[in-house]
Design a protein around this motif. Structure first.
Motif, PDB file in Angstrom:
ATOM      1  N   VAL A   1      -1.845  -6.415  -9.657  1.00  0.00           N
ATOM      2  CA  VAL A   1      -2.307  -5.711 -10.748  1.00  0.00           C
ATOM      3  C   VAL A   1      -2.795  -4.312 -10.320  1.00  0.00           C
ATOM      4  O   VAL A   1      -2.958  -3.114 -10.933  1.00  0.00           O
ATOM      5  CB  VAL A   1      -3.930  -6.794 -10.461  1.00  0.00           C
ATOM      6  N   GLU A   2      -2.829  -3.976  -9.169  1.00  0.00           N
ATOM      7  CA  GLU A   2      -3.056  -2.254  -8.857  1.00  0.00           C
ATOM      8  C   GLU A   2      -1.852  -2.201  -9.155  1.00  0.00           C
ATOM      9  O   GLU A   2      -2.171  -0.615  -9.522  1.00  0.00           O
ATOM     10  CB  GLU A   2      -4.162  -2.286  -7.258  1.00  0.00           C
ATOM     11  N   HIS A   3      -0.432  -2.114  -8.869  1.00  0.00           N
ATOM     12  CA  HIS A   3       0.676  -1.215  -8.495  1.00  0.00           C
ATOM     13  C   HIS A   3       0.726  -1.109 -10.577  1.00  0.00           C
ATOM     14  O   HIS A   3       1.061  -0.006 -10.881  1.00  0.00           O
ATOM     15  CB  HIS A   3       1.318  -2.161  -8.303  1.00  0.00           C
TER      16      HIS A   3
ATOM     17  N   ALA B   1       0.805  -1.683  -0.098  1.00  0.00           N
ATOM     18  CA  ALA B   1      -0.124   0.178  -0.170  1.00  0.00           C
ATOM     19  C   ALA B   1       0.676   1.327   0.252  1.00  0.00           C
ATOM     20  O   ALA B   1       0.503   2.085  -0.686  1.00  0.00           O
ATOM     21  CB  ALA B   1      -0.993   0.120   1.292  1.00  0.00           C
ATOM     22  N   THR B   2       2.158   0.934   0.784  1.00  0.00           N
ATOM     23  CA  THR B   2       2.843   2.660   0.506  1.00  0.00           C
ATOM     24  C   THR B   2       3.206   2.703  -0.558  1.00  0.00           C
ATOM     25  O   THR B   2       3.606   3.882  -1.371  1.00  0.00           O
ATOM     26  CB  THR B   2       4.420   1.519   1.636  1.00  0.00           C
TER      27      THR B   2
ATOM     28  N   GLU C   1      12.712  -4.899  -6.297  1.00  0.00           N
ATOM     29  CA  GLU C   1      14.033  -5.205  -6.568  1.00  0.00           C
ATOM     30  C   GLU C   1      14.780  -5.039  -5.354  1.00  0.00           C
ATOM     31  O   GLU C   1      15.725  -5.825  -4.754  1.00  0.00           O
ATOM     32  CB  GLU C   1      14.569  -4.538  -7.401  1.00  0.00           C
ATOM     33  N   LYS C   2      14.225  -4.034  -3.796  1.00  0.00           N
ATOM     34  CA  LYS C   2      15.108  -4.172  -2.883  1.00  0.00           C
ATOM     35  C   LYS C   2      14.493  -4.608  -1.528  1.00  0.00           C
ATOM     36  O   LYS C   2      15.050  -4.827  -0.913  1.00  0.00           O
ATOM     37  CB  LYS C   2      15.353  -2.135  -3.072  1.00  0.00           C
ATOM     38  N   TYR C   3      12.924  -4.137  -1.689  1.00  0.00           N
ATOM     39  CA  TYR C   3      11.865  -4.671  -1.113  1.00  0.00           C
ATOM     40  C   TYR C   3      11.102  -6.012  -0.772  1.00  0.00           C
ATOM     41  O   TYR C   3      10.220  -7.134  -0.034  1.00  0.00           O
ATOM     42  CB  TYR C   3      10.536  -3.396  -0.307  1.00  0.00           C
ATOM     43  N   ARG C   4      11.440  -6.733  -2.070  1.00  0.00           N
ATOM     44  CA  ARG C   4      10.932  -8.069  -2.222  1.00  0.00           C
ATOM     45  C   ARG C   4       9.715  -7.819  -2.631  1.00  0.00           C
ATOM     46  O   ARG C   4       8.778  -9.386  -1.759  1.00  0.00           O
ATOM     47  CB  ARG C   4      11.148  -8.748  -1.520  1.00  0.00           C
ATOM     48  N   ILE C   5       8.688  -6.748  -2.766  1.00  0.00           N
ATOM     49  CA  ILE C   5       7.053  -6.856  -2.602  1.00  0.00           C
ATOM     50  C   ILE C   5       7.048  -7.145  -4.122  1.00  0.00           C
ATOM     51  O   ILE C   5       7.219  -6.229  -5.107  1.00  0.00           O
ATOM     52  CB  ILE C   5       6.775  -5.843  -2.563  1.00  0.00           C
TER      53      ILE C   5
END
Length: 626
Positions: free
Chosen positions: A391-393, A356-357, A383-387
């Motif tokens: 589909v929203e992104h 969400a951030t 790449e950095k936070y492995r999130i």
């Protein structure tokens, strides 16, 4: 908490020989638990050389109360394996079973049930009630019912646990039957039933129970208010909250306010939101994490980002949700730089972002037209936070590129998605096609949208508008006809404005309001003045085959214009006008509102479905990029 630490220091540096250390420790652990400082509670427990049963129960209760389920079970296992530790009793097991229920772990729950049976505590009333609760929460309703049926002695808690369990599982008709059979009912019984119906959207059934109650406590009011809010019946939630305010024997608590603040945020009911803020300060209510988050969110979504910032900085505790709310708040209000600043400040506090951030950061980039920055954050999240992007992104990135006219890149991203793009993703590209008049690509995108959702009104409307703009009126009419034959309905545009603690609602061409005559006279007056300032209604947006004058009349009766006219009539000079719209503000209304803000010398704030527009002195905060 500072006083607790002082007492602890005094007692441990100068112990009283005649006082059992366990007695002091139990009191201190309980106080630490009250102040949600379970880490310090553990430090106190670990200082005991030989903790007794009361100390073990106190620390287990503290962990369970703070939802530290895994640690609760770890300490319980430590108790079982420590040779000098006392045997567990019924109070031990109630905390342990609560942890098993919190983890929704049937494996752990079954193991602990075996221990309980071996220790001879299965028939204990408190333990049996906890077992029933645990089995419902791990999805074993039949075992829970069997345990209830085998009970020789039951109290109101036993019945309420069964009632709550069935409501939790969605079996409200069974729960209703239990309620009818109960020999004794209390407010928990009724509020549980109200909540059960509300979770399934059966608000009429919930309201029937609520209305039949002769007396209601704050729990019953909360159940009904939150039921309305969770089912997006925001007007009803606010109206019921107003009735609660007028009730002489009940006062809202933090749960009430956490339930009603999202309704204020959705409808833009800023006056009520400000009253809640003052109520919190006046009653010296503890600003817990959830309440602080809800208040910040309300201010941000009502366009008062400075107030949101003020509340955020007064919060004693902040989590990733708190930071995400303030980042997203700055984003939708068009302050991208501040959103980025709070993101890096959050990282400086050691809090890691969540999905969400990044939605908030991408929204900030989208509204500011910062394409390269948005692509940077999109890469950073995986790449950095492995999130993993959702589909929203992807929808945000496609929207970012489409608004900037980079339609080929946007389409390439959709075609390279690892997950299936939905209507919203394709719709973002369609918005770019509409803005940059890429009709060929737009027709192709519409076909994709209609494949996914044959009843998507936006696709049909887009085609109808394209054909109308090209002079192909028959094809445009055919699109409208297909919509009607397929039963496709367009979401009606609706705008809200709060005045005098009442939210007023307007639709396009609305003539149902008591002040309709005054509103339309104000519209006519503004129309004449606006033309002197160079305003030309964008009648090409009206696709119906009517003369130019009728098209102009149609443009002037858009819902946001009616709401603004109502606000101007009923507020004093200089007062800010705040309007909330359920759809994207159209180009004509955007241009008209800029000119109106200049004519009346007022700030007009319009929140549409994606962002805020702060109109002042003939300009908009979005810089005409939305």
């Amino acid at each position: 908490m500072r006083h607790v630490l002082q007492i602890q220091a005094q007692l441990f540096t100068s112990p009283v020989p005649s006082v059992d250390p366990n007695l002091i420790a139990v009191k201190l652990i309980g106080l630490c638990s009250t102040f949600a400082n379970v880490h310090h509670a553990a430090l106190i427990f670990n200082q005991l050389h030989s903790p007794n049963l009361f100390a073990w129960n106190a620390i287990l209760k503290a962990f369970a109360r703070s939802n530290n389920w895994v640690v609760t079970l770890q300490y319980f296992n430590l108790q079982l394996t420590t040779l000098t530790a006392p045997y567990p009793d019924e109070y031990t097991f109630t905390s342990v079973l609560k942890a098993c229920a919190g983890l929704a772990s049937i494996v752990e729950g079954s193991k602990k049930h075996c221990v309980i049976a071996k220790r001879g505590h299965e028939s204990n009333l408190f333990v049996r009630n906890s077992l029933i609760d645990m089995y419902f929460k791990v999805g074993c309703s039949q075992i829970a019912q069997q345990l209830f049926d085998e009970m020789l002695v039951r109290d109101v808690v036993s019945f309420n646990t069964l009632l709550c369990g069935y409501c939790l599982c969605g079996y409200v008709d069974k729960a209703s039957w239990v309620l009818d059979q109960m020999p004794e009912k209390n407010m928990v019984s009724y509020s549980t039933m109200i909540g059960g119906y509300a979770r399934l959207g059966r608000l009429n059934d919930a309201r029937c129970i609520f209305d039949e109650l002769q007396e209601r406590n704050v729990i019953c009011w909360n159940a009904m208010v939150s039921g309305y809010a969770q089912n997006e019946k925001y007007h009803e939630a606010i109206n019921l909250f107003r009735a609660m305010q007028q009730s002489s024997n009940v006062r809202p608590n933090d749960v009430t306010l956490v339930s009603i603040l999202p309704a204020c945020a959705h409808l833009g009911a800023l006056d009520l939101g400000k009253w809640i803020d003052r109520f919190i300060n006046r009653t010296k209510m503890d600003m817990c994490l959830f309440l602080g988050n809800a208040l910040v969110d309300m201010y941000a979504k009502c366009g008062c980002i400075l107030e949101a910032k003020r509340v955020f900085h007064t919060m004693k505790e902040r989590d990733v949700i708190s930071w995400t709310i303030i980042i997203s708040g700055f984003a939708i209000n068009g302050h991208a730089t501040e959103a980025f600043g709070y993101f890096y400040e959050m990282l400086g506090h050691g809090i890691y972002p969540n999905d969400a951030t990044f939605m908030g950061l991408l929204a900030a980039c989208t509204h500011a037209g910062l394409v390269d920055m948005g692509l940077k954050y999109f890469s950073m999240m995986s790449e950095k936070y492995r999130i993993t992007p959702t589909v929203e992104h992807y929808g945000c990135v496609v929207d970012l590129l489409s608004r900037a006219g980079r339609l080929t890149e946007a389409e390439d991203i959709i075609n390279s998605m690892r997950i299936k793009p939905n209507v919203i993703v394709w719709g973002s590209l369609l918005g770019g096609c509409r803005t940059y008049k890429d009709n060929e690509r737009g027709e192709r995108v519409v076909q994709r949208i209609l494949e996914l959702d044959p009843e998507h009104s936006g696709g049909y409307s887009y085609l109808a508008n394209i054909y109308a703009s090209m002079g192909r009126l028959e094809d445009s009419a055919q699109c409208r006809l297909r919509m009607r034959e397929s039963g496709v309905t367009k979401t009606p545009a609706c705008s809200w404005i709060e005045l005098g603690n009442t939210v007023h609602e307007f639709f396009m061409g609305d003539k149902s309001h008591p002040q309709t005559k005054k509103i339309y006279l104000m519209i006519k007056e503004l129309g004449g003045k606006m033309k002197l300032f160079g305003y030309k209604p964008k009648t090409d947006l009206v696709i119906h085959n009517v003369d130019e004058e009728e098209k102009e009349d149609a443009m002037f009766t858009h819902s946001e214009k009616l709401a603004i006219a109502f606000g101007l009539i009923n507020t004093s000079e200089g007062t800010t006008i705040r309007v909330v719209k359920n759809l994207r503000i159209c180009i004509d209304c955007h241009e008209a509102t800029k000119i109106i803000s200049r004519i009346v010398e007022r700030e007009i704030i319009v929140r549409d479905r994606s962002r805020f527009h702060h109109f002042k002195n003939g300009k908009c905060s979005c810089n005409d990029y939305w």
